[in-house]
Design a protein around this motif. Structure first.
Motif: not given
Ligand code: ZN
Ligand code: AMP
Length: 496
Positions: A32-34, A226-228, A251-253, A255-257
């Motif tokens: 989970v993104c904190g 960071e999350c990736s 865009p965060h998730h 772009n993570e994918v």
């Molecule tokens: Zn995140």
């Protein structure tokens, strides 16, 4: 122990409710993104983290062994003008960036404790994973999905989409329509091949506070990276559940994918879960237009938006009365209604503990067992807390009817009574994470202990026919909103 019940969850990736099938039977990996720790968390953040806490608790309740990773963002999350949020906090508070990080991480933890949420299994920080982030940038470059420009590195969304056909799959955005870039690197639009490309490494200006050496420049990682990196490091290249607030979908998730597929050639998570936003009086809670209230203001009532203070558990109960995927409107009236309902629930736990089965028949067993079964049925339906709470109130009615004799307690078998007495409070405490904190400042164990003692003394007085003392105790407690009731099953007390 492996889970036995079928759990269905709404997956943002497929836009369908799907049966949850973990990668490894009996185990769940959840990321989970904190928070970005540059200021105190607001109630909207609390709603999101409370929702994921309930999911975590429920997965544990189902018997899964869960590794729950929730990060702390302490670098790279930029404001629209390009300034790092932590640096901005440091400038405003005249602190070292890491002092800002520590200060607001501490206050975040305190708030999570106040709302009685469980701690994650791992809470990694972005700045502690700079080496791994540099490695992932290199992997993406090596795979041909990123390019360097003047010391910064950009993710090549066009090339990625042409080859992998998946950019936009999670958020539903269409790449050709992404003319304006994501928050974070507006200043560097000119360096990019295409507006939808995003920075995965950014060259730092000389006055930039947080920066590290890298093969490309002295700089800092893009926010999404960071999350990736941390999900891959702690949960593997592909894991079960990834969560965050709705506003992080793009865009965060997205772009993570892209980064994970670009680096490892596989999608990071099988199930993506998104929580919806907290509103106040019908409008999105936002600091800029004054439509906001801090948790402390809500607890003390020191705000024009509320008529009085509400305890943290009442606020949490209020939040759980709506589904995590719906918007939730915070109003004084709704909080008042929640407070009433919450008191009824807490009183029912006490009443239930005074009931004992007479076991002359079992005509009520089915009705009671069916009501208890509904709790899991609703939670297995995409963690439907509002429906589960409605079922809790069906049970509350039954408990009160059994107590008052409208339902015949002799028709409840000992086995059913035992199940009810175990599962009702345990669902409230362990699954919903609700404790009785009304009027006791969250420290109800002490109040319970004191009340046991006071009622015992009153009982002794009554046994000695010392009615004056017994009445004095009862009237004295009433002045503090504690109501004592003498019944056939003994003496009980409630908070008024
Ligand atoms: Zn995140
Ligand atoms: P941030 O610290 O801004 O990165 O946010 C931390 C988490 O809180 C993210 O998952 C956000 O999506 C979520 N969040 C932010 N604002 C709200 C809101 N008004 N209601 C619910 N969740 C929110």
């Amino acid at each position: 122990m492996s889970a036995t019940k079928d759990l269905f969850i709404y997956n943002t990736l497929s836009k369908k409710k799907e049966k949850f099938e973990p990668i490894t039977e009996g185990f769940v990996g959840m990321y989970v993104c904190g928070p970005t720790v540059y200021s105190d968390v607001h109630l909207g953040n609390v709603r999101t983290f409370t929702s994921f806490d309930i999911m975590y608790r429920y997965l544990l309740h189902l018997g899964y062994k869960v590794r729950y990773v929730r990060n702390i963002t302490d670098v790279g999350h930029l404001l629209d003008d390009g300034e790092d949020r932590i640096s901005r906090g440091a400038r405003l508070d005249q602190l070292e960036p890491m002092e800002v990080v520590q200060k607001y991480t501490n206050s975040f933890h305190q708030m999570m404790d106040i709302f009685n949420t469980k701690k994650p299994s791992i809470e990694p920080r972005a700045t502690q994973h700079i080496i791994e982030q540099i490695e992932m940038v290199q992997q993406i470059i090596d795979n041909g999905y990123a390019y360097e420009r003047n010391g910064s590195v950009y993710f090549d969304t066009q090339k990625f989409h042409q080859e992998k056909k998946c950019y936009g799959k999670l958020s539903g955005r269409v790449i050709d329509e992404l003319l304006s870039e994501t928050r974070g690197d507006l200043k560097n639009q000119g360096e990019k091949n295409c507006p939808s490309d995003f920075a995965i490494w950014m060259k730092a200006a000389p006055d930039h506070l947080m920066k590290w050496n890298s093969p490309w420049s002295v700089g800092f990682p893009g926010w999404h990276l960071e999350c990736s990196v941390m999900s891959t490091k702690y949960l593997g290249e592909t894991f079960d559940i990834h969560g965050g607030g709705n506003d992080l979908k793009f865009p965060h998730h997205e772009n993570e994918v892209a980064q994970n597929v670009g680096a490892c050639n596989c999608e990071p998570a099988n199930y993506w879960l998104h929580t919806n936003m907290l509103l106040m009086n019908g409008k999105k809670m936002s600091k800029s237009d004054g439509n906001t209230i801090t948790p402390d203001e809500l607890f003390t009532g020191d705000s024009p938006h509320v008529s009085k203070g509400y305890s943290p558990m009442v606020v949490k109960f209020f939040m759980l009365q709506s589904h995590y995927s719906s918007t939730l409107d915070l109003t004084d009236e709704a909080l008042q209604a929640s407070e009433k309902g919450y008191k009824r629930l807490m009183e029912a736990i006490k009443t239930l503990s005074t009931l004992s089965a007479k076991s002359e028949g079992n005509a009520l067993d089915k009705e009671i067992n069916d009501a208890v079964d509904m709790l899991d049925k609703h939670m297995c339906d995409d963690f439907n807390t509002p429906r589960a709470i409605a079922s809790l109130f069906d049970i509350v009615s039954k408990i009160n009817s059994l107590k008052e004799g409208h339902l015949d307690i002799r028709q409840v078998s000992a086995e059913t009574m035992e199940r009810l007495q175990k599962s009702f409070p345990s669902f409230i405490h362990d699954v919903l994470g609700l404790e009785d904190d009304i009027l006791s400042g969250g420290n109800n164990d002490k109040l319970d202990g004191v009340m046991d003692l006071v009622l015992q003394l009153r009982q002794d007085a009554r046994a000695n026919k010392n009615w004056d003392i017994a009445d004095k105790i009862r009237d004295g407690l009433a002045k503090h909103q504690i109501v004592v009731k003498d019944g056939k099953e003994g003496t009980t007390w409630t908070l008024n």
